[in-house]
Design a protein around this motif. Structure first.
Motif, PDB file in Angstrom:
ATOM      1  N   LYS A 257       0.830  -1.213   0.000  1.00 13.69           N
ATOM      2  CA  LYS A 257       0.000   0.000   0.000  1.00 13.69           C
ATOM      3  C   LYS A 257       0.862   1.260   0.000  1.00 13.69           C
ATOM      4  O   LYS A 257       0.496   2.268  -0.626  1.00 13.69           O
ATOM      5  CB  LYS A 257      -0.940  -0.025   1.199  1.00 13.69           C
ATOM      6  N   ALA A 258       2.015   1.196   0.676  1.00 10.31           N
ATOM      7  CA  ALA A 258       2.917   2.350   0.665  1.00 10.31           C
ATOM      8  C   ALA A 258       3.497   2.586  -0.726  1.00 10.31           C
ATOM      9  O   ALA A 258       3.646   3.732  -1.165  1.00 10.31           O
ATOM     10  CB  ALA A 258       4.052   2.122   1.676  1.00 10.31           C
ATOM     11  N   ILE A 259       3.804   1.506  -1.424  1.00  5.19           N
ATOM     12  CA  ILE A 259       4.305   1.624  -2.798  1.00  5.19           C
ATOM     13  C   ILE A 259       3.263   2.312  -3.677  1.00  5.19           C
ATOM     14  O   ILE A 259       3.585   3.222  -4.451  1.00  5.19           O
ATOM     15  CB  ILE A 259       4.668   0.236  -3.354  1.00  5.19           C
ATOM     16  N   GLU A 260       2.014   1.885  -3.547  1.00  6.34           N
ATOM     17  CA  GLU A 260       0.948   2.506  -4.341  1.00  6.34           C
ATOM     18  C   GLU A 260       0.732   3.956  -3.934  1.00  6.34           C
ATOM     19  O   GLU A 260       0.445   4.806  -4.785  1.00  6.34           O
ATOM     20  CB  GLU A 260      -0.346   1.694  -4.205  1.00  6.34           C
ATOM     21  N   TRP A 261       0.866   4.248  -2.658  1.00  3.05           N
ATOM     22  CA  TRP A 261       0.745   5.640  -2.194  1.00  3.05           C
ATOM     23  C   TRP A 261       1.801   6.502  -2.881  1.00  3.05           C
ATOM     24  O   TRP A 261       1.514   7.604  -3.345  1.00  3.05           O
ATOM     25  CB  TRP A 261       0.927   5.692  -0.684  1.00  3.05           C
ATOM     26  N   SER A 262       3.024   5.992  -2.967  1.00  3.79           N
ATOM     27  CA  SER A 262       4.104   6.757  -3.595  1.00  3.79           C
ATOM     28  C   SER A 262       3.866   6.976  -5.078  1.00  3.79           C
ATOM     29  O   SER A 262       4.343   7.963  -5.650  1.00  3.79           O
ATOM     30  CB  SER A 262       5.458   6.050  -3.386  1.00  3.79           C
ATOM     31  N   LYS A 263       3.125   6.057  -5.708  1.00 11.93           N
ATOM     32  CA  LYS A 263       2.849   6.176  -7.140  1.00 11.93           C
ATOM     33  C   LYS A 263       1.706   7.142  -7.434  1.00 11.93           C
ATOM     34  O   LYS A 263       1.665   7.756  -8.504  1.00 11.93           O
ATOM     35  CB  LYS A 263       2.483   4.812  -7.725  1.00 11.93           C
ATOM     36  N   THR A 264       0.759   7.257  -6.502  1.00 10.70           N
ATOM     37  CA  THR A 264      -0.464   8.032  -6.772  1.00 10.70           C
ATOM     38  C   THR A 264      -0.437   9.450  -6.219  1.00 10.70           C
ATOM     39  O   THR A 264      -1.237  10.291  -6.628  1.00 10.70           O
ATOM     40  CB  THR A 264      -1.685   7.294  -6.192  1.00 10.70           C
ATOM     41  N   GLN A 265       0.475   9.732  -5.301  1.00 12.85           N
ATOM     42  CA  GLN A 265       0.571  11.079  -4.742  1.00 12.85           C
ATOM     43  C   GLN A 265       1.463  11.957  -5.626  1.00 12.85           C
ATOM     44  O   GLN A 265       2.374  11.460  -6.284  1.00 12.85           O
ATOM     45  CB  GLN A 265       1.170  11.023  -3.332  1.00 12.85           C
ATOM     46  N   PRO A 266       1.216  13.268  -5.626  1.00 17.21           N
ATOM     47  CA  PRO A 266       2.125  14.174  -6.344  1.00 17.21           C
ATOM     48  C   PRO A 266       3.546  14.021  -5.798  1.00 17.21           C
ATOM     49  O   PRO A 266       3.738  13.783  -4.602  1.00 17.21           O
ATOM     50  CB  PRO A 266       1.553  15.567  -6.021  1.00 17.21           C
ATOM     51  N   ARG A 267       4.519  14.165  -6.671  1.00 18.75           N
ATOM     52  CA  ARG A 267       5.907  13.944  -6.268  1.00 18.75           C
ATOM     53  C   ARG A 267       6.309  14.835  -5.105  1.00 18.75           C
ATOM     54  O   ARG A 267       7.013  14.399  -4.181  1.00 18.75           O
ATOM     55  CB  ARG A 267       6.854  14.159  -7.451  1.00 18.75           C
ATOM     56  N   ASP A 268       5.871  16.101  -5.108  1.00 20.79           N
ATOM     57  CA  ASP A 268       6.278  17.006  -4.031  1.00 20.79           C
ATOM     58  C   ASP A 268       5.700  16.579  -2.679  1.00 20.79           C
ATOM     59  O   ASP A 268       6.319  16.787  -1.637  1.00 20.79           O
ATOM     60  CB  ASP A 268       5.899  18.454  -4.352  1.00 20.79           C
ATOM     61  N   VAL A 269       4.526  15.943  -2.702  1.00 17.66           N
ATOM     62  CA  VAL A 269       3.926  15.433  -1.469  1.00 17.66           C
ATOM     63  C   VAL A 269       4.759  14.268  -0.927  1.00 17.66           C
ATOM     64  O   VAL A 269       5.016  14.168   0.275  1.00 17.66           O
ATOM     65  CB  VAL A 269       2.467  14.983  -1.713  1.00 17.66           C
ATOM     66  N   VAL A 270       5.182  13.373  -1.828  1.00 12.75           N
ATOM     67  CA  VAL A 270       5.992  12.216  -1.418  1.00 12.75           C
ATOM     68  C   VAL A 270       7.333  12.689  -0.876  1.00 12.75           C
ATOM     69  O   VAL A 270       7.781  12.229   0.190  1.00 12.75           O
ATOM     70  CB  VAL A 270       6.208  11.248  -2.598  1.00 12.75           C
ATOM     71  N   VAL A 271       7.979  13.597  -1.576  1.00 14.98           N
ATOM     72  CA  VAL A 271       9.285  14.099  -1.140  1.00 14.98           C
ATOM     73  C   VAL A 271       9.175  14.780   0.222  1.00 14.98           C
ATOM     74  O   VAL A 271      10.028  14.586   1.101  1.00 14.98           O
ATOM     75  CB  VAL A 271       9.877  15.061  -2.185  1.00 14.98           C
ATOM     76  N   ALA A 272       8.107  15.569   0.420  1.00 13.54           N
ATOM     77  CA  ALA A 272       7.907  16.240   1.709  1.00 13.54           C
ATOM     78  C   ALA A 272       7.754  15.221   2.829  1.00 13.54           C
ATOM     79  O   ALA A 272       8.288  15.401   3.933  1.00 13.54           O
ATOM     80  CB  ALA A 272       6.674  17.149   1.647  1.00 13.54           C
ATOM     81  N   ARG A 273       7.042  14.142   2.553  1.00  9.33           N
ATOM     82  CA  ARG A 273       6.865  13.086   3.550  1.00  9.33           C
ATOM     83  C   ARG A 273       8.205  12.418   3.863  1.00  9.33           C
ATOM     84  O   ARG A 273       8.527  12.142   5.029  1.00  9.33           O
ATOM     85  CB  ARG A 273       5.872  12.044   3.022  1.00  9.33           C
ATOM     86  N   PHE A 274       8.989  12.168   2.827  1.00  5.87           N
ATOM     87  CA  PHE A 274      10.313  11.579   3.017  1.00  5.87           C
ATOM     88  C   PHE A 274      11.182  12.475   3.904  1.00  5.87           C
ATOM     89  O   PHE A 274      11.896  12.000   4.797  1.00  5.87           O
ATOM     90  CB  PHE A 274      11.006  11.361   1.672  1.00  5.87           C
ATOM     91  N   GLU A 275      11.151  13.762   3.645  1.00  3.70           N
ATOM     92  CA  GLU A 275      11.956  14.705   4.433  1.00  3.70           C
ATOM     93  C   GLU A 275      11.546  14.673   5.898  1.00  3.70           C
ATOM     94  O   GLU A 275      12.396  14.705   6.801  1.00  3.70           O
ATOM     95  CB  GLU A 275      11.811  16.118   3.868  1.00  3.70           C
ATOM     96  N   GLN A 276      10.241  14.582   6.145  1.00  2.00           N
ATOM     97  CA  GLN A 276       9.746  14.497   7.519  1.00  2.00           C
ATOM     98  C   GLN A 276      10.230  13.217   8.202  1.00  2.00           C
ATOM     99  O   GLN A 276      10.637  13.223   9.366  1.00  2.00           O
ATOM    100  CB  GLN A 276       8.212  14.535   7.529  1.00  2.00           C
ATOM    101  N   ILE A 277      10.198  12.112   7.457  1.00  2.00           N
ATOM    102  CA  ILE A 277      10.641  10.819   8.005  1.00  2.00           C
ATOM    103  C   ILE A 277      12.117  10.880   8.374  1.00  2.00           C
ATOM    104  O   ILE A 277      12.526  10.451   9.456  1.00  2.00           O
ATOM    105  CB  ILE A 277      10.375   9.683   6.997  1.00  2.00           C
ATOM    106  N   ILE A 278      12.925  11.414   7.470  1.00  3.64           N
ATOM    107  CA  ILE A 278      14.367  11.512   7.715  1.00  3.64           C
ATOM    108  C   ILE A 278      14.644  12.405   8.920  1.00  3.64           C
ATOM    109  O   ILE A 278      15.504  12.099   9.756  1.00  3.64           O
ATOM    110  CB  ILE A 278      15.096  12.027   6.462  1.00  3.64           C
ATOM    111  N   GLU A 279      13.900  13.495   9.034  1.00  3.49           N
ATOM    112  CA  GLU A 279      14.071  14.420  10.154  1.00  3.49           C
ATOM    113  C   GLU A 279      13.689  13.750  11.477  1.00  3.49           C
ATOM    114  O   GLU A 279      14.428  13.830  12.471  1.00  3.49           O
ATOM    115  CB  GLU A 279      13.205  15.661   9.929  1.00  3.49           C
ATOM    116  N   LYS A 280      12.570  13.040  11.482  1.00  6.39           N
ATOM    117  CA  LYS A 280      12.062  12.419  12.709  1.00  6.39           C
ATOM    118  C   LYS A 280      12.950  11.283  13.217  1.00  6.39           C
ATOM    119  O   LYS A 280      13.055  11.068  14.427  1.00  6.39           O
ATOM    120  CB  LYS A 280      10.638  11.879  12.487  1.00  6.39           C
ATOM    121  N   ARG A 281      13.591  10.541  12.326  1.00  5.48           N
ATOM    122  CA  ARG A 281      14.341   9.378  12.791  1.00  5.48           C
ATOM    123  C   ARG A 281      15.688   9.744  13.395  1.00  5.48           C
ATOM    124  O   ARG A 281      16.329   8.915  14.040  1.00  5.48           O
ATOM    125  CB  ARG A 281      14.499   8.350  11.681  1.00  5.48           C
ATOM    126  N   GLY A 282      16.125  10.994  13.193  1.00  2.00           N
ATOM    127  CA  GLY A 282      17.287  11.504  13.914  1.00  2.00           C
ATOM    128  C   GLY A 282      18.582  10.745  13.723  1.00  2.00           C
ATOM    129  O   GLY A 282      19.295  10.450  14.687  1.00  2.00           O
TER     130      GLY A 282
END
Length: 346
Positions: A257-282
Motif C-alpha cells: 500500500k505504501a508503494i501505491e501511495w508513492s505512485k499516486t501522490q504528487p511527487r512534491d507530497v511524497v518528497v515532503a513526507r520523506f523529508e519528515q521521516i528523515i528528520e524524525k528518525r534523527g
C-alpha cells in the motif's frame, strides 16, 4: 539497489557457506527471535536502512500501514547482497537485494523467499553508464580491457553491464575482459573525470548532478535495455514466514500500500513526507538527495512480483555457468501475502 555475481570468483562458495551458517543458526534456535514458543507472533522487525533514503518499509511504517508492527533500525547498508545475507543469518528479519543475488543465495540453500518488490527501473529511476564526452568509447566492443565503475561487484550494475555486452554480441571470453571496478557511489563521477575509470554507472541524484555539470555522454542504460521492470525484492526467512503468518501478511500488505501511495501522490507530497521521516528518525543525515527522488521504479502494482523478474536473471546466471542447480520460481518468490496478487491470479 544482486550473494554477488563475480567473474571467475568463489561467490557461489561464499553463498553456500552463508546458507549453511544460516541453516545451523535456525536449527540451533539462534538469530531470528521470531518464535518464543508462546504462540505470539513477532511484531518488531529488525532491518538495515540506507543513508538519506526512505525505503518502502519505512514509508509504510510512517503512513501507519503496518498496524501493530514496528521496525527496529540496526544500521545502514549500501549493498543488497550484504543486506539479504544479514537476513539469511538471522541478524535482521528482512532485507532486500537485486533478484539475481536472491537466486544465487537460494540456489546455495539459503532458507529465504522474496515476498514483494522494493525497487526497479523506469523512465525516471534508472542507471546510466556514462563516459567522458570526448571518450573514444562508443560501443560495447570498445569496453574490452576497460574499467567500469560500479557500487558493488555481482549486483544490479554488473548484471546489467553483462546483459548489454551480451546483447551487443560479445563472446563470453570477451566479456570476461571487461573490468567492473568497485567505486563508492559518491566518488564515481569524480573518479571518471579523473580518468581512473573509463565508464561510470550513475543513477538518481548522482546522475542528475553529473549531467548538470556537463561533459558526459551516456553509452547505455538499464531502462534502454529492459524498459520498466522491478529489479529487487524484499526477502523473509522461511521459518519467519511459517511462525509469523499474520505478521508476514500485515508487513507485505503495508509495504504494498505504501508503494501505491508513492505512485499516486504528487511527487512534491511524497518528497515532503520523506523529508519528515528523515528528520524524525534523527540519524544525522543530509536530506539534500531526497529532494531529487522521482520514483521507486517498481513495475508491478503494489510491488507484485512477476515471473520474468526472476527468469531473466536465472537465464543470465545459467549462461554464465554460475547456476549449477535448477531452482523453481515457487522456491524464489510468492505473491501470497500481497493484497494486489489478484491482478495476476498469483
Amino acid at each position: 539497489m544482486f550473494c554477488p555475481i563475480r567473474r571467475k570468483s568463489k561467490a557461489l562458495g561464499v553463498a553456500a557457506a552463508l546458507a549453511v551458517t544460516a541453516l545451523t543458526a535456525v536449527a540451533c534456535g539462534g538469530g531470528s527471535g521470531s518464535g518464543s514458543g508462546s504462540g505470539a507472533e513477532q511484531t518488531e522487525l529488525r532491518y538495515q536502512g540506507s543513508v538519506g533514503q526512505v525505503t518502502p518499509a519505512e514509508l509504510a511504517a510512517d503512513l501507519g500501514y503496518l498496524g501493530p508492527i514496528t521496525l527496529k533500525w540496526i544500521g545502514n547498508t549500501i549493498s543488497g547482497p550484504q543486506d539479504i545475507q544479514a537476513t539469511t543469518t538471522g541478524d535482521t528479519d528482512f532485507g532486500g537485494a537485486f533478484n539475481g543475488a536472491i537466486i544465487k543465495l537460494i540456489a546455495a540453500g539459503a532458507p529465504i523467499k522474496s515476498v514483494i518488490s522494493y525497487y526497479g527501473v523506469d523512465k525516471d529511476s534508472y542507471i546510466g553508464y556514462f563516459v567522458p564526452e570526448k571518450s573514444p568509447i562508443s560501443s560495447a566492443r570498445d569496453l574490452i580491457g576497460k574499467k567500469i565503475g560500479v557500487n558493488t561487484l555481482g549486483a544490479h550494475l554488473e548484471a546489467v553491464l553483462d546483459a548489454y555486452l551480451k546483447k551487443q554480441g560479445l563472446s563470453t571470453e570477451e566479456i570476461k575482459q571487461v573490468v567492473p571496478t568497485v567505486v563508492p557511489p559518491v566518488n564515481t563521477e569524480q573518479t571518471l573525470r579523473a580518468g581512473q575509470i573509463d565508464v561510470a554507472a550513475l543513477g538518481g541524484i548522482l546522475r542528475d548532478k553529473a549531467l548538470e555539470r556537463g561533459g558526459l555522454r551516456q553509452l547505455f542504460s538499464d531502462y534502454e535495455l529492459f524498459g520498466t521492470f522491478s529489479a529487487g525484492s524484499i526477502v523473509l526467512r522461511n521459518d519467519f514466514i511459517k511462525k509469523n503468518p499474520k505478521t508476514t501478511r500485515q508487513f507485505v500488505d503495508g509495504v504494498a500500500k505504501a508503494i501505491e501511495w508513492s505512485k499516486t501522490q504528487p511527487r512534491d507530497v511524497v518528497v515532503a513526507r520523506f523529508e519528515q521521516i528523515i528528520e524524525k528518525r534523527g540519524r544525522n543525515e543530509d536530506k539534500t538527495a531526497i529532494k531529487f527522488w522521482k520514483s521507486y521504479g517498481i513495475a508491478g502494482q503494489g510491488g507484485r512480483i512477476q515471473d520474468q523478474e526472476f527468469t531473466r536473471w536465472i537465464d543470465f546466471l545459467r549462461d554464465r555457468g554460475e547456476l549449477k542447480k535448477n531452482v523453481a520460481l515457487t522456491d524464489l518468490y510468492t505473491n501470497e501475502f500481497n493484497p494486489f496478487r489478484a491482478a495476476t491470479g498469483s
